[in-house]
Scaffold this motif. Structure first.
Motif, PDB file in Angstrom:
ATOM      1  N   ALA A  56      10.321 -49.414  13.939  1.00  0.00           N
ATOM      2  CA  ALA A  56       9.467 -48.614  13.069  1.00  0.00           C
ATOM      3  C   ALA A  56      10.219 -48.302  11.781  1.00  0.00           C
ATOM      4  N   ALA A  57       9.479 -48.014  10.734  1.00  0.00           N
ATOM      5  CA  ALA A  57      10.077 -47.741   9.425  1.00  0.00           C
ATOM      6  C   ALA A  57      10.968 -46.497   9.440  1.00  0.00           C
ATOM      7  N   THR A  61      12.799 -47.272  17.550  1.00  0.00           N
ATOM      8  CA  THR A  61      12.442 -48.515  18.220  1.00  0.00           C
ATOM      9  C   THR A  61      11.320 -48.207  19.191  1.00  0.00           C
ATOM     10  N   ARG A  62      10.274 -49.033  19.157  1.00  0.00           N
ATOM     11  CA  ARG A  62       9.122 -48.829  20.051  1.00  0.00           C
ATOM     12  C   ARG A  62       9.084 -49.962  21.072  1.00  0.00           C
ATOM     13  N   LEU A  63       9.007 -49.589  22.326  1.00  0.00           N
ATOM     14  CA  LEU A  63       8.871 -50.517  23.441  1.00  0.00           C
ATOM     15  C   LEU A  63       7.481 -50.338  24.007  1.00  0.00           C
ATOM     16  N   CYS A 112       6.997 -46.351  24.715  1.00  0.00           N
ATOM     17  CA  CYS A 112       7.931 -45.263  24.430  1.00  0.00           C
ATOM     18  C   CYS A 112       8.641 -45.566  23.121  1.00  0.00           C
ATOM     19  N   GLU A 113       9.119 -44.519  22.484  1.00  0.00           N
ATOM     20  CA  GLU A 113       9.881 -44.652  21.245  1.00  0.00           C
ATOM     21  C   GLU A 113      11.265 -44.083  21.463  1.00  0.00           C
ATOM     22  N   LEU A 114      12.258 -44.813  20.972  1.00  0.00           N
ATOM     23  CA  LEU A 114      13.657 -44.425  21.112  1.00  0.00           C
ATOM     24  C   LEU A 114      14.282 -44.253  19.741  1.00  0.00           C
ATOM     25  N   ALA A 115      15.251 -43.372  19.663  1.00  0.00           N
ATOM     26  CA  ALA A 115      15.965 -43.179  18.410  1.00  0.00           C
ATOM     27  C   ALA A 115      16.809 -44.404  18.107  1.00  0.00           C
TER      28      ALA A 115
END
Length: 123
Positions: A56-57, A61-63, A112-115
């Motif tokens: 993502a901008a 990070t999107r899984l 899910c989104e991760l830093a």
């Protein structure tokens, strides 16, 4: 960075370590394994799935793991110390910034989104 990653596969236990080997970052690998394992256990072995990893901008990070069954939704459960299973979504919730489910007419996507930005493993 080599993203996006899109992998179409059949949900079988042997697919879990194969997907983990494609990814870098412990949290990303953990979440991918847990979401794929949920499909195997709750939708069924042999289910076609799509695993997507995108950057993502905003540096996240999107899984996303998509399967064809819109009826079987993941549920975050409270698990006792004696339980032998049921911790997968709790682990995802613990390491992800956020997670959720999107339902479509022919399936669902658990994401899910991760830093941080994660790249693919090399070699």
């Amino acid at each position: 960075m080599i993203l996006p990653l899109v992998v179409e596969l059949v949900a079988l236990p042997k697919a879990v370590p194969e997907v983990r080997r494609m990814l870098s970052g412990g949290d990303l690998r953990l979440c991918a394994a847990e979401l794929l394992t949920n499909v195997i256990q709750h939708v069924g072995e042999g289910t076609p799935v799509t695993v997507r990893v995108t950057a993502a901008a905003d540096g996240r990070t999107r899984l996303a793991v998509t399967d064809p069954d819109p009826r079987v939704w993941p549920v975050l459960r409270e698990v006792t110390d004696a339980a032998e299973s049921g911790r997968g979504l709790a682990l995802v919730e613990a390491v992800a910034l956020r997670w959720g489910v999107e339902q479509g007419p022919y399936g669902k996507t658990v994401w899910c989104e991760l830093a941080g930005n994660h790249a693919l493993r090399r070699g």
